[in-house]
Design a protein around this motif. Sequence first.
Motif, PDB file in Angstrom:
ATOM      1  N   THR A 104      32.474  40.988  -4.419  1.00  0.00           N
ATOM      2  CA  THR A 104      31.793  39.614  -4.371  1.00  0.00           C
ATOM      3  C   THR A 104      32.105  38.014  -5.127  1.00  0.00           C
ATOM      4  O   THR A 104      31.995  36.991  -4.301  1.00  0.00           O
ATOM      5  CB  THR A 104      29.797  40.003  -5.038  1.00  0.00           C
ATOM      6  N   GLN A 105      33.277  38.439  -6.032  1.00  0.00           N
ATOM      7  CA  GLN A 105      34.133  37.810  -6.972  1.00  0.00           C
ATOM      8  C   GLN A 105      34.605  37.446  -5.941  1.00  0.00           C
ATOM      9  O   GLN A 105      34.855  36.498  -6.350  1.00  0.00           O
ATOM     10  CB  GLN A 105      34.136  38.209  -8.401  1.00  0.00           C
ATOM     11  N   ALA A 106      35.333  38.144  -5.418  1.00  0.00           N
ATOM     12  CA  ALA A 106      37.020  38.079  -4.735  1.00  0.00           C
ATOM     13  C   ALA A 106      36.505  36.639  -3.488  1.00  0.00           C
ATOM     14  O   ALA A 106      37.086  36.055  -3.424  1.00  0.00           O
ATOM     15  CB  ALA A 106      36.778  38.681  -4.256  1.00  0.00           C
ATOM     16  N   ASP A 126      24.075  35.213  -5.063  1.00  0.00           N
ATOM     17  CA  ASP A 126      22.821  36.433  -5.810  1.00  0.00           C
ATOM     18  C   ASP A 126      24.045  35.733  -7.129  1.00  0.00           C
ATOM     19  O   ASP A 126      24.486  36.648  -7.238  1.00  0.00           O
ATOM     20  CB  ASP A 126      22.934  37.225  -5.117  1.00  0.00           C
ATOM     21  N   PRO A 127      23.532  35.142  -8.046  1.00  0.00           N
ATOM     22  CA  PRO A 127      24.347  35.377  -9.586  1.00  0.00           C
ATOM     23  C   PRO A 127      23.768  36.708 -10.697  1.00  0.00           C
ATOM     24  O   PRO A 127      25.041  36.403 -11.177  1.00  0.00           O
ATOM     25  CB  PRO A 127      23.517  34.142 -10.653  1.00  0.00           C
ATOM     26  N   SER A 128      23.331  37.220 -10.315  1.00  0.00           N
ATOM     27  CA  SER A 128      23.399  38.650 -10.891  1.00  0.00           C
ATOM     28  C   SER A 128      24.637  39.167  -9.504  1.00  0.00           C
ATOM     29  O   SER A 128      24.709  40.632 -11.118  1.00  0.00           O
ATOM     30  CB  SER A 128      21.969  39.545 -10.766  1.00  0.00           C
TER      31      SER A 128
END
Length: 210
Positions: free
Chosen positions: A176-178, A168-170
Motif C-alpha cells: 500500500t505504501q509503495a 485508508d490511513p490505517s
Amino acid sequence: MTTESALREYVEQYLPEDEVHLAARARGQELGCVPIGAGGGAALRFLTTALQAKAVVEIGTGAGTSGLYLLAGMPQSGILTSIDVAPEHQRAAREAYASAGISPSRTRLIMGKALDVLPRLTDAAYDLVFVDAYKPEYPQYLQHGVRMLRPGGVIAFDNVLWHGAVVDPSKRDESTQAMRDIARMVREDERLVPVILPLGDGLLVAARKP
C-alpha cells in the motif's frame, strides 16, 4: 447494485473480451497472477495504438492477458519485451499469444527478476513501459522506466488504487505504501505528465515530456 457500482461495471464491460482473452484470464486466475481488468486492458490497447508503439516493455508477464492487449494496438513490426520471474507465467503467455495467432517473432520473453533485467535495456528506446509486477518495487521500476522511454513515450502502472487501501490511513503495509509512493513520485517528476485512470484497480499513466 449502487449507481457507482453499476457505472463501474458498465465501463469495465464496455468492450467485451473474446474467447482468447477470457481463456488467458482464466489461466492467470489458476496461476494466482491476477491480470489487468478489461477496462485497463482496453486502455493499454488504446495507448499502443495512439503511440503506434513498435517497442514496448512489460514488467510482469502474468499469463499473457495484458500482452494480448498491448500487442493488439501495436503494428505488425512491433515487438513486446516481457519480463517475469516465473516460468509457468511465461508458458501460459506463450499459449495465449499462439491462440491469438501472434507470431513468436513479435514477443521477447525474458525470465528473471525485473531489477536484474531492466539495467540491460537501452535508454530512450521504448514507446511504452507497462508495470504490473511486485508492488514494493514499483518506485524502482519507475526510475528504470523513465530512462528507457523515448520523448513522448508513456509509462503505465496497474493497481495504483490497491483495492481502495491507498486512501485508508490505517493501511500501512509495504505494498500500500509503495502505491502511495509511486503516485507521489510520478506527480512530482518534472519529466512526466501524469493522470490516474479509475479503471479496474487504478491505472496510473504518465507521458515523458519531449
